[in-house]
Design a protein around this motif. Structure first.
Motif, PDB file in Angstrom:
ATOM      1  N   SER A  77       0.913  -0.983  -0.049  1.00  0.00           N
ATOM      2  CA  SER A  77      -0.243   0.081  -0.013  1.00  0.00           C
ATOM      3  C   SER A  77       0.865   1.227   0.060  1.00  0.00           C
ATOM      4  O   SER A  77       0.631   2.215  -0.817  1.00  0.00           O
ATOM      5  CB  SER A  77      -0.982   0.014   1.101  1.00  0.00           C
ATOM      6  OG  SER A  77      -1.898  -1.156   1.206  1.00  0.00           O
ATOM      7  N   LEU A  78       1.881   1.383   0.901  1.00  0.00           N
ATOM      8  CA  LEU A  78       2.885   2.299   0.727  1.00  0.00           C
ATOM      9  C   LEU A  78       3.338   2.700  -0.377  1.00  0.00           C
ATOM     10  O   LEU A  78       3.700   3.866  -0.909  1.00  0.00           O
ATOM     11  CB  LEU A  78       3.920   2.046   1.757  1.00  0.00           C
ATOM     12  CG  LEU A  78       5.070   3.176   1.953  1.00  0.00           C
ATOM     13  CD1 LEU A  78       4.537   4.503   2.299  1.00  0.00           C
ATOM     14  CD2 LEU A  78       6.139   2.628   3.026  1.00  0.00           C
ATOM     15  N   ARG A  79       3.670   1.848  -1.292  1.00  0.00           N
ATOM     16  CA  ARG A  79       4.355   1.903  -2.619  1.00  0.00           C
ATOM     17  C   ARG A  79       3.419   2.800  -3.550  1.00  0.00           C
ATOM     18  O   ARG A  79       3.651   3.953  -4.084  1.00  0.00           O
ATOM     19  CB  ARG A  79       4.709   0.573  -3.321  1.00  0.00           C
ATOM     20  CG  ARG A  79       5.993   0.024  -2.606  1.00  0.00           C
ATOM     21  CD  ARG A  79       6.048  -1.604  -3.067  1.00  0.00           C
ATOM     22  NE  ARG A  79       7.505  -1.851  -2.474  1.00  0.00           N
ATOM     23  CZ  ARG A  79       7.554  -2.902  -1.576  1.00  0.00           C
ATOM     24  NH1 ARG A  79       6.419  -3.469  -1.154  1.00  0.00           N
ATOM     25  NH2 ARG A  79       8.523  -3.287  -1.159  1.00  0.00           N
ATOM     26  N   ALA A  80       2.032   2.175  -3.521  1.00  0.00           N
ATOM     27  CA  ALA A  80       1.175   3.189  -4.432  1.00  0.00           C
ATOM     28  C   ALA A  80       0.809   4.344  -3.778  1.00  0.00           C
ATOM     29  O   ALA A  80       0.804   5.499  -4.680  1.00  0.00           O
ATOM     30  CB  ALA A  80      -0.112   2.169  -4.444  1.00  0.00           C
ATOM     31  N   TYR A  81       0.695   4.533  -2.418  1.00  0.00           N
ATOM     32  CA  TYR A  81       0.582   5.793  -1.964  1.00  0.00           C
ATOM     33  C   TYR A  81       1.539   6.812  -2.371  1.00  0.00           C
ATOM     34  O   TYR A  81       1.228   8.145  -2.599  1.00  0.00           O
ATOM     35  CB  TYR A  81       0.429   5.665  -0.411  1.00  0.00           C
ATOM     36  CG  TYR A  81       0.358   6.881   0.569  1.00  0.00           C
ATOM     37  CD1 TYR A  81      -0.799   7.285   0.690  1.00  0.00           C
ATOM     38  CD2 TYR A  81       1.455   7.424   0.987  1.00  0.00           C
ATOM     39  CE1 TYR A  81      -0.936   8.548   1.320  1.00  0.00           C
ATOM     40  CE2 TYR A  81       1.292   8.608   1.776  1.00  0.00           C
ATOM     41  CZ  TYR A  81      -0.060   9.180   2.126  1.00  0.00           C
ATOM     42  OH  TYR A  81       0.017  10.201   2.745  1.00  0.00           O
ATOM     43  N   LEU A  82       2.914   6.598  -2.326  1.00  0.00           N
ATOM     44  CA  LEU A  82       3.988   7.288  -2.507  1.00  0.00           C
ATOM     45  C   LEU A  82       3.802   7.924  -3.896  1.00  0.00           C
ATOM     46  O   LEU A  82       4.214   9.034  -4.393  1.00  0.00           O
ATOM     47  CB  LEU A  82       5.231   6.884  -2.267  1.00  0.00           C
ATOM     48  CG  LEU A  82       5.597   6.665  -0.709  1.00  0.00           C
ATOM     49  CD1 LEU A  82       6.826   5.651  -0.457  1.00  0.00           C
ATOM     50  CD2 LEU A  82       5.903   7.625   0.012  1.00  0.00           C
ATOM     51  N   ALA A  83       3.678   6.987  -5.060  1.00  0.00           N
ATOM     52  CA  ALA A  83       3.560   7.398  -6.158  1.00  0.00           C
ATOM     53  C   ALA A  83       2.218   8.363  -6.439  1.00  0.00           C
ATOM     54  O   ALA A  83       2.708   9.348  -7.184  1.00  0.00           O
ATOM     55  CB  ALA A  83       3.287   6.033  -7.092  1.00  0.00           C
ATOM     56  N   LEU A  84       1.388   8.043  -5.752  1.00  0.00           N
ATOM     57  CA  LEU A  84       0.267   8.957  -6.148  1.00  0.00           C
ATOM     58  C   LEU A  84       0.495  10.214  -5.250  1.00  0.00           C
ATOM     59  O   LEU A  84       0.069  11.295  -5.960  1.00  0.00           O
ATOM     60  CB  LEU A  84      -1.225   8.242  -5.515  1.00  0.00           C
ATOM     61  CG  LEU A  84      -2.491   8.898  -5.570  1.00  0.00           C
ATOM     62  CD1 LEU A  84      -2.700   9.307  -6.965  1.00  0.00           C
ATOM     63  CD2 LEU A  84      -3.630   8.197  -4.991  1.00  0.00           C
ATOM     64  N   MET A  85       0.846  10.465  -4.306  1.00  0.00           N
ATOM     65  CA  MET A  85       1.261  11.717  -3.684  1.00  0.00           C
ATOM     66  C   MET A  85       2.395  12.428  -4.692  1.00  0.00           C
ATOM     67  O   MET A  85       2.288  13.775  -4.837  1.00  0.00           O
ATOM     68  CB  MET A  85       1.984  11.253  -2.110  1.00  0.00           C
ATOM     69  CG  MET A  85       0.951  10.891  -1.134  1.00  0.00           C
ATOM     70  SD  MET A  85      -0.301  12.135  -0.719  1.00  0.00           S
ATOM     71  CE  MET A  85       0.684  13.047   0.376  1.00  0.00           C
ATOM     72  N   ALA A  86       3.091  11.755  -5.398  1.00  0.00           N
ATOM     73  CA  ALA A  86       4.288  12.328  -6.068  1.00  0.00           C
ATOM     74  C   ALA A  86       3.637  13.031  -7.312  1.00  0.00           C
ATOM     75  O   ALA A  86       4.236  13.727  -7.788  1.00  0.00           O
ATOM     76  CB  ALA A  86       5.055  11.280  -6.492  1.00  0.00           C
ATOM     77  N   THR A  87       2.253  12.594  -7.626  1.00  0.00           N
ATOM     78  CA  THR A  87       1.809  12.987  -8.827  1.00  0.00           C
ATOM     79  C   THR A  87       1.066  14.574  -8.393  1.00  0.00           C
ATOM     80  O   THR A  87       0.755  15.335  -9.358  1.00  0.00           O
ATOM     81  CB  THR A  87       0.725  12.315  -9.343  1.00  0.00           C
ATOM     82  OG1 THR A  87      -0.406  12.218  -8.580  1.00  0.00           O
ATOM     83  CG2 THR A  87       0.890  11.085  -9.529  1.00  0.00           C
ATOM     84  N   GLY A  88       0.821  14.557  -7.007  1.00  0.00           N
ATOM     85  CA  GLY A  88       0.221  15.779  -6.767  1.00  0.00           C
ATOM     86  C   GLY A  88      -1.152  15.942  -6.827  1.00  0.00           C
ATOM     87  O   GLY A  88      -1.866  17.001  -6.669  1.00  0.00           O
ATOM     88  N   GLN A  89      -1.927  15.070  -7.071  1.00  0.00           N
ATOM     89  CA  GLN A  89      -3.362  14.869  -7.409  1.00  0.00           C
ATOM     90  C   GLN A  89      -3.957  14.620  -5.976  1.00  0.00           C
ATOM     91  O   GLN A  89      -3.558  13.952  -5.190  1.00  0.00           O
ATOM     92  CB  GLN A  89      -3.877  13.625  -8.355  1.00  0.00           C
ATOM     93  CG  GLN A  89      -3.211  13.895  -9.672  1.00  0.00           C
ATOM     94  CD  GLN A  89      -3.653  14.883 -10.612  1.00  0.00           C
ATOM     95  OE1 GLN A  89      -4.874  15.206 -10.620  1.00  0.00           O
ATOM     96  NE2 GLN A  89      -2.533  15.963 -10.805  1.00  0.00           N
ATOM     97  N   ARG A  90      -5.110  15.284  -5.800  1.00  0.00           N
ATOM     98  CA  ARG A  90      -6.045  14.862  -4.687  1.00  0.00           C
ATOM     99  C   ARG A  90      -6.792  13.559  -5.078  1.00  0.00           C
ATOM    100  O   ARG A  90      -6.960  12.977  -5.980  1.00  0.00           O
ATOM    101  CB  ARG A  90      -7.142  16.063  -4.757  1.00  0.00           C
ATOM    102  CG  ARG A  90      -6.694  17.455  -4.345  1.00  0.00           C
ATOM    103  CD  ARG A  90      -7.698  18.551  -4.499  1.00  0.00           C
ATOM    104  NE  ARG A  90      -8.661  18.351  -3.207  1.00  0.00           N
ATOM    105  CZ  ARG A  90      -9.574  18.717  -2.938  1.00  0.00           C
ATOM    106  NH1 ARG A  90      -9.941  19.982  -3.629  1.00  0.00           N
ATOM    107  NH2 ARG A  90     -10.431  18.550  -1.913  1.00  0.00           N
TER     108      ARG A  90
END
Length: 223
Positions: A15-28
């Motif tokens: 879960s952490l891996r996907a979360y970091l990638a999504l956070m890196a996009t800057g998308q809500r």
């Protein structure tokens, strides 16, 4: 546009891996946390299957153009986000560096079973390093050598594995947390890389939730 379904944060490395990638996009995005390792394992799978028949976290739901697309598996989610948000530069621009970064990510995705087994992710705790099996020691050495190689060749001023933060770093961030939890000895240059990853705002936000889970009575990940 996005909803990310993750597992218990102190434990769920995928879960952490996907979360970091999504956070890196800057998308809500909206987030749903599913409690893992309930007494009734079927109940846990049933809770996840409300979002994906794969029965595992993470899951990303994308609402776009009037339809909802469901993506499961952390690497598939990372690749999807990289494709949808090229401005985030989740893969290196240079084709050779990008090919190598993909190899790093894929090796982490499919490998290091003894490391996973002996050093379960327990993000916000400090635990005693167990007596490591030879296979685990070999896998740790492989990871450290890979980090050293990438950082020497590509790290540059940004200091991540391939310069700027990328999916390769997303994939290895849970290993960084494991090395921190169990106080695995690493060379100073790699300690600096670990500190860089641990200090990311997304990692700090993840830690804050993990600490609350522990305060609420979450047991250790180790048996």
């Amino acid at each position: 546009m996005y909803r990310l379904i993750v597992g218990t944060k102190d434990w769920s490395s995928w879960s952490l891996r996907a979360y970091l990638a999504l956070m890196a996009t800057g998308q809500r995005f909206d987030e749903v946390v599913v409690q893992l390792r309930k007494t009734d394992a079927d109940a846990t799978k049933a809770a996840i299957r409300k979002f994906s028949n794969a029965g595992r976290v993470p899951v990303l739901q994308i609402e776009d153009g009037g339809e909802t697309v469901t993506v499961w598996d952390s690497l598939a989610i990372c690749e999807t986000l990289a494709e949808r948000h090229p401005e985030a530069q989740l893969w290196p621009k240079d084709w050779a560096a990008r090919a190598l970064a993909r190899s790093y990510a894929a090796e982490m995705h499919s490998g290091f079973p003894d490391l996973r087994d002996q050093l379960s992710m327990d993000f916000a705790r400090q635990l005693k390093l167990p007596e490591l099996r030879p296979a685990t020691e070999s896998q740790i050495a492989r990871i450290l050598a890979s980090w050293e190689s990438a950082l020497t060749r590509y790290g540059g001023k940004d200091g991540f594995l391939f310069g700027k933060f990328s999916i390769a770093d997303c994939m290895y961030a849970p290993v960084v947390s494991r090395f921190e939890t169990y106080r695995v000895e690493v060379p100073q240059t790699l300690r600096a890389y670990m500190d860089r990853v641990l200090s990311l705002p997304a990692m700090q936000e993840w830690r804050a939730v993990c600490e609350k889970e522990i305060e609420a009575g979450l047991p250790t990940a180790m048996p």
